[in-house]
Write a protein that holds these residues in place. Structure first.
Motif, PDB file in Angstrom:
ATOM      1  N   GLY A 115       8.310  18.584 -30.348  1.00 51.30           N
ATOM      2  CA  GLY A 115       9.478  19.096 -29.632  1.00 51.30           C
ATOM      3  C   GLY A 115       9.166  20.302 -28.774  1.00 51.30           C
ATOM      4  O   GLY A 115       9.595  20.399 -27.613  1.00 51.30           O
ATOM      5  N   LEU A 116       8.403  21.234 -29.306  1.00 48.52           N
ATOM      6  CA  LEU A 116       8.105  22.466 -28.567  1.00 48.52           C
ATOM      7  C   LEU A 116       7.128  22.225 -27.426  1.00 48.52           C
ATOM      8  O   LEU A 116       7.124  22.978 -26.446  1.00 48.52           O
ATOM      9  CB  LEU A 116       7.551  23.519 -29.538  1.00 48.52           C
ATOM     10  CG  LEU A 116       8.551  24.017 -30.589  1.00 48.52           C
ATOM     11  CD1 LEU A 116       7.883  24.965 -31.566  1.00 48.52           C
ATOM     12  CD2 LEU A 116       9.743  24.699 -29.907  1.00 48.52           C
ATOM     13  N   VAL A 117       6.277  21.212 -27.532  1.00 46.11           N
ATOM     14  CA  VAL A 117       5.408  20.845 -26.408  1.00 46.11           C
ATOM     15  C   VAL A 117       6.204  20.116 -25.343  1.00 46.11           C
ATOM     16  O   VAL A 117       5.991  20.295 -24.127  1.00 46.11           O
ATOM     17  CB  VAL A 117       4.223  19.989 -26.901  1.00 46.11           C
ATOM     18  CG1 VAL A 117       3.464  19.391 -25.722  1.00 46.11           C
ATOM     19  CG2 VAL A 117       3.290  20.831 -27.763  1.00 46.11           C
ATOM     20  N   ALA A 118       7.163  19.297 -25.783  1.00 45.95           N
ATOM     21  CA  ALA A 118       7.950  18.515 -24.824  1.00 45.95           C
ATOM     22  C   ALA A 118       8.849  19.397 -23.969  1.00 45.95           C
ATOM     23  O   ALA A 118       9.107  19.071 -22.792  1.00 45.95           O
ATOM     24  CB  ALA A 118       8.785  17.470 -25.568  1.00 45.95           C
ATOM     25  N   LEU A 119       9.344  20.514 -24.506  1.00 46.82           N
ATOM     26  CA  LEU A 119      10.291  21.341 -23.745  1.00 46.82           C
ATOM     27  C   LEU A 119       9.687  21.882 -22.452  1.00 46.82           C
ATOM     28  O   LEU A 119      10.274  21.692 -21.372  1.00 46.82           O
ATOM     29  CB  LEU A 119      10.793  22.481 -24.645  1.00 46.82           C
ATOM     30  CG  LEU A 119      11.743  22.054 -25.772  1.00 46.82           C
ATOM     31  CD1 LEU A 119      12.108  23.250 -26.640  1.00 46.82           C
ATOM     32  CD2 LEU A 119      13.005  21.413 -25.199  1.00 46.82           C
ATOM     33  N   PRO A 120       8.550  22.556 -22.446  1.00 47.14           N
ATOM     34  CA  PRO A 120       8.003  23.028 -21.151  1.00 47.14           C
ATOM     35  C   PRO A 120       7.539  21.888 -20.249  1.00 47.14           C
ATOM     36  O   PRO A 120       7.625  21.989 -19.020  1.00 47.14           O
ATOM     37  CB  PRO A 120       6.825  23.924 -21.564  1.00 47.14           C
ATOM     38  CG  PRO A 120       6.475  23.502 -22.948  1.00 47.14           C
ATOM     39  CD  PRO A 120       7.738  23.046 -23.582  1.00 47.14           C
ATOM     40  N   VAL A 121       7.086  20.780 -20.862  1.00 44.17           N
ATOM     41  CA  VAL A 121       6.634  19.646 -20.044  1.00 44.17           C
ATOM     42  C   VAL A 121       7.821  19.032 -19.314  1.00 44.17           C
ATOM     43  O   VAL A 121       7.779  18.771 -18.101  1.00 44.17           O
ATOM     44  CB  VAL A 121       5.912  18.610 -20.912  1.00 44.17           C
ATOM     45  CG1 VAL A 121       5.630  17.340 -20.103  1.00 44.17           C
ATOM     46  CG2 VAL A 121       4.618  19.186 -21.466  1.00 44.17           C
ATOM     47  N   LEU A 122       8.921  18.769 -20.024  1.00 40.98           N
ATOM     48  CA  LEU A 122      10.111  18.164 -19.407  1.00 40.98           C
ATOM     49  C   LEU A 122      10.706  19.085 -18.350  1.00 40.98           C
ATOM     50  O   LEU A 122      11.165  18.621 -17.296  1.00 40.98           O
ATOM     51  CB  LEU A 122      11.149  17.846 -20.484  1.00 40.98           C
ATOM     52  CG  LEU A 122      10.821  16.687 -21.421  1.00 40.98           C
ATOM     53  CD1 LEU A 122      11.887  16.559 -22.503  1.00 40.98           C
ATOM     54  CD2 LEU A 122      10.720  15.382 -20.642  1.00 40.98           C
TER      55      LEU A 122
ATOM     56  N   PRO B 205       9.457  28.424 -20.812  1.00 42.69           N
ATOM     57  CA  PRO B 205       8.140  29.081 -20.904  1.00 42.69           C
ATOM     58  C   PRO B 205       7.369  28.667 -22.153  1.00 42.69           C
ATOM     59  O   PRO B 205       7.940  28.404 -23.203  1.00 42.69           O
ATOM     60  CB  PRO B 205       8.507  30.569 -20.958  1.00 42.69           C
ATOM     61  CG  PRO B 205       9.891  30.602 -21.526  1.00 42.69           C
ATOM     62  CD  PRO B 205      10.575  29.347 -21.043  1.00 42.69           C
ATOM     63  N   VAL B 206       6.062  28.625 -21.989  1.00 43.62           N
ATOM     64  CA  VAL B 206       5.198  28.270 -23.118  1.00 43.62           C
ATOM     65  C   VAL B 206       5.272  29.333 -24.203  1.00 43.62           C
ATOM     66  O   VAL B 206       5.226  29.027 -25.400  1.00 43.62           O
ATOM     67  CB  VAL B 206       3.758  28.080 -22.622  1.00 43.62           C
ATOM     68  CG1 VAL B 206       2.809  27.827 -23.794  1.00 43.62           C
ATOM     69  CG2 VAL B 206       3.677  26.923 -21.628  1.00 43.62           C
ATOM     70  N   TRP B 207       5.410  30.617 -23.808  1.00 41.37           N
ATOM     71  CA  TRP B 207       5.451  31.682 -24.806  1.00 41.37           C
ATOM     72  C   TRP B 207       6.672  31.543 -25.713  1.00 41.37           C
ATOM     73  O   TRP B 207       6.616  31.897 -26.900  1.00 41.37           O
ATOM     74  CB  TRP B 207       5.443  33.059 -24.144  1.00 41.37           C
ATOM     75  CG  TRP B 207       6.669  33.362 -23.306  1.00 41.37           C
ATOM     76  CD1 TRP B 207       6.795  33.229 -21.966  1.00 41.37           C
ATOM     77  CD2 TRP B 207       7.922  33.874 -23.787  1.00 41.37           C
ATOM     78  NE1 TRP B 207       8.035  33.602 -21.545  1.00 41.37           N
ATOM     79  CE2 TRP B 207       8.755  34.011 -22.652  1.00 41.37           C
ATOM     80  CE3 TRP B 207       8.422  34.215 -25.024  1.00 41.37           C
ATOM     81  CZ2 TRP B 207      10.066  34.479 -22.744  1.00 41.37           C
ATOM     82  CZ3 TRP B 207       9.729  34.695 -25.125  1.00 41.37           C
ATOM     83  CH2 TRP B 207      10.534  34.815 -24.002  1.00 41.37           C
ATOM     84  N   LEU B 208       7.777  30.987 -25.159  1.00 44.01           N
ATOM     85  CA  LEU B 208       8.969  30.793 -25.990  1.00 44.01           C
ATOM     86  C   LEU B 208       8.727  29.682 -27.013  1.00 44.01           C
ATOM     87  O   LEU B 208       9.162  29.782 -28.168  1.00 44.01           O
ATOM     88  CB  LEU B 208      10.162  30.463 -25.094  1.00 44.01           C
ATOM     89  CG  LEU B 208      11.524  30.376 -25.810  1.00 44.01           C
ATOM     90  CD1 LEU B 208      11.826  31.655 -26.569  1.00 44.01           C
ATOM     91  CD2 LEU B 208      12.632  30.081 -24.794  1.00 44.01           C
ATOM     92  N   SER B 209       8.005  28.634 -26.611  1.00 45.05           N
ATOM     93  CA  SER B 209       7.656  27.586 -27.575  1.00 45.05           C
ATOM     94  C   SER B 209       6.742  28.140 -28.666  1.00 45.05           C
ATOM     95  O   SER B 209       6.894  27.805 -29.851  1.00 45.05           O
ATOM     96  CB  SER B 209       6.958  26.421 -26.856  1.00 45.05           C
ATOM     97  OG  SER B 209       7.867  25.711 -26.040  1.00 45.05           O
TER      98      SER B 209
END
Length: 424
Positions: free
Chosen positions: A126-133, A167-171
């Motif tokens: 889920g956390l990888v998908a958020l910045p990608v999407l 942002p990746v830092w938020l993930s």
């Protein structure tokens, strides 16, 4: 009237019956906070406010924290719902004062209430998908789902075209919340394992004590069986000589019957002690009959240890002839067990054994100058102490064990017996 104590509050909060509605209260508080955040910042014209967001998106943002009601029942559901809601609202406002903590709580709950391989797969994907999407949909028509593009000014059109990415830092920060939950789960499992291990150790100690007690009682039964059998044999011998006695003088006949009565009383007394000792045991009697030791055999016992390098001094006070065989046997076993413990555990350089016959009964003292032990601690191999207590209990006696680390040990016992037993 005093208020609730901290342990009672902890029990209330951790009671499984209260989990669902307590989580419901948390979810309701976050929904209220979300409504307040939107209403307070709806009219502002900055990129940190909710201005320009579609009403449908506002409803989704307000309702999303309610999914935390299921954070312990099905933590995957609030994790997915709050993650998607954060993705949709991030282009409108990056000030997620409520959604970000709510997502952190969901991921924390995922780490606590699910096995780590399952929770890690959900959280990581889920956390990888958020910045990608967020990068894939940048500048795409999906913007109409989150904001009213019909009334956008130039600044907002530029902001929408650039579409701020998750942002990746938020993930990474949200993954840390999951890691905290995992640590809490591991700590809980370690505590439960420690409790289970402690219970197993306690159960093993109890079973071991019961086994030692049964073995001690079995040995006592064999010893007392031999003593009783000895007196019964005397009765049989005296009874078999009865036909010869009736042909003699009356005094000889009366003496013969007196000897039969004395032996019978003594046998009954020892039999009563045997039954008392074995009232809780379930052993098989040993039919083997062997001569049992008494006070006269203590010298050979102590001399044997002296020859092996442990000096043992023995002192006998009083005349032991009138002491019942069962009492003598118990005194011998007490000395034997005490010397065995000295050899195995005490590391002593000298031992003193004192046996005294008095009007109060037969007293026994065994003193060593070894390293000693804590009598209140677990037996630690000194199972003979349990057997000592059981032997003394059979004769309604008293046993005292005095010991301290590095000061040696003194074991004393008093074995009372009646005048009738002594004269039998």
């Amino acid at each position: 009237m005093s208020g609730p104590s901290l342990p009672s509050i902890r029990r209330f909060l951790t009671d499984p019956a209260n989990r669902l509605w307590l989580d419901g209260l948390l979810a309701g508080a976050l929904v209220a906070a979300m409504v307040y955040d939107i209403t307070a910042n709806r009219s502002q014209e900055t990129q940190w406010a909710w201005a320009g967001a579609r009403h449908e998106l506002l409803l989704v943002a307000c309702a999303a924290p309610a999914s935390l009601t299921l954070r312990r029942v099905a933590p995957e559901i609030p994790s997915v719902i709050l993650g998607l809601t954060g993705l949709l609202t991030y282009p409108v406002t990056q000030a997620h004062w409520v959604l970000t903590p709510a997502l952190a709580v969901a991921l924390y709950s995922l780490g606590v209430w699910r096995p780590w391989p399952q929770s890690l797969s959900v959280a990581a994907s889920g956390l990888v998908a958020l910045p990608v999407l967020s990068r894939l949909v940048a500048g795409k028509p999906i913007a109409r789902l989150v904001t009213d593009v019909g009334d956008l000014d130039g600044d907002k059109e530029w902001m929408l075209r650039t579409w701020p990415s998750w942002p990746v830092w938020l993930s990474a920060l949200m993954l840390a919340a999951w890691a905290v939950g995992l640590l809490v789960r591991m700590g809980r499992e370690n505590r439960l394992a420690a409790v289970r291990e402690s219970e197993l150790v306690k159960q093993n100690q109890e079973r071991e004590q019961v086994q030692v007690l049964l073995e001690g009682r079995s040995q006592i039964a064999r010893d007392l069986h031999d003593v009783v059998a000895h007196h019964v044999n005397l009765i049989v011998i005296q009874a078999e000589t009865g036909p010869d006695l009736v042909q003699r003088e009356q005094g000889d006949v009366l003496q013969g019957f007196q000897r039969i009565g004395d032996a019978g009383r003594k046998a009954l007394g020892e039999l009563d002690r045997m039954l008392s000792a074995l009232r809780d045991a379930h052993g098989v009697p040993d039919p083997a009959l062997t001569p049992q030791p008494g006070l006269k055999d203590l010298r050979a016992l102590t001399d044997g240890l002296s020859e092996q390098g442990l000096p043992v001094s023995l002192e006998l006070r009083g005349e032991p002839d009138g002491i019942p065989d069962g009492v003598q046997l118990t005194a011998y076993r007490l000395v034997q067990e005490a010397l065995t413990n000295v050899v195995k555990h005490a590391r002593a350089s000298a031992v003193r054994v004192l046996v005294e016959v008095s009007a109060a009964g037969l007293a026994v003292w065994i003193t060593d100058d070894g390293q000693g032990f804590d009598p209140t601690s677990p037996a630690d191999g000194r199972h003979g102490l349990t057997g000592m207590r059981e032997r003394v209990r059979v004769h309604d006696g008293t046993l005292t064990i005095s010991s301290d680390p590095d000061t040696g040990t003194t074991i004393s016992a008093l074995l009372p017996y009646s005048e009738e037993q002594a004269n039998a």
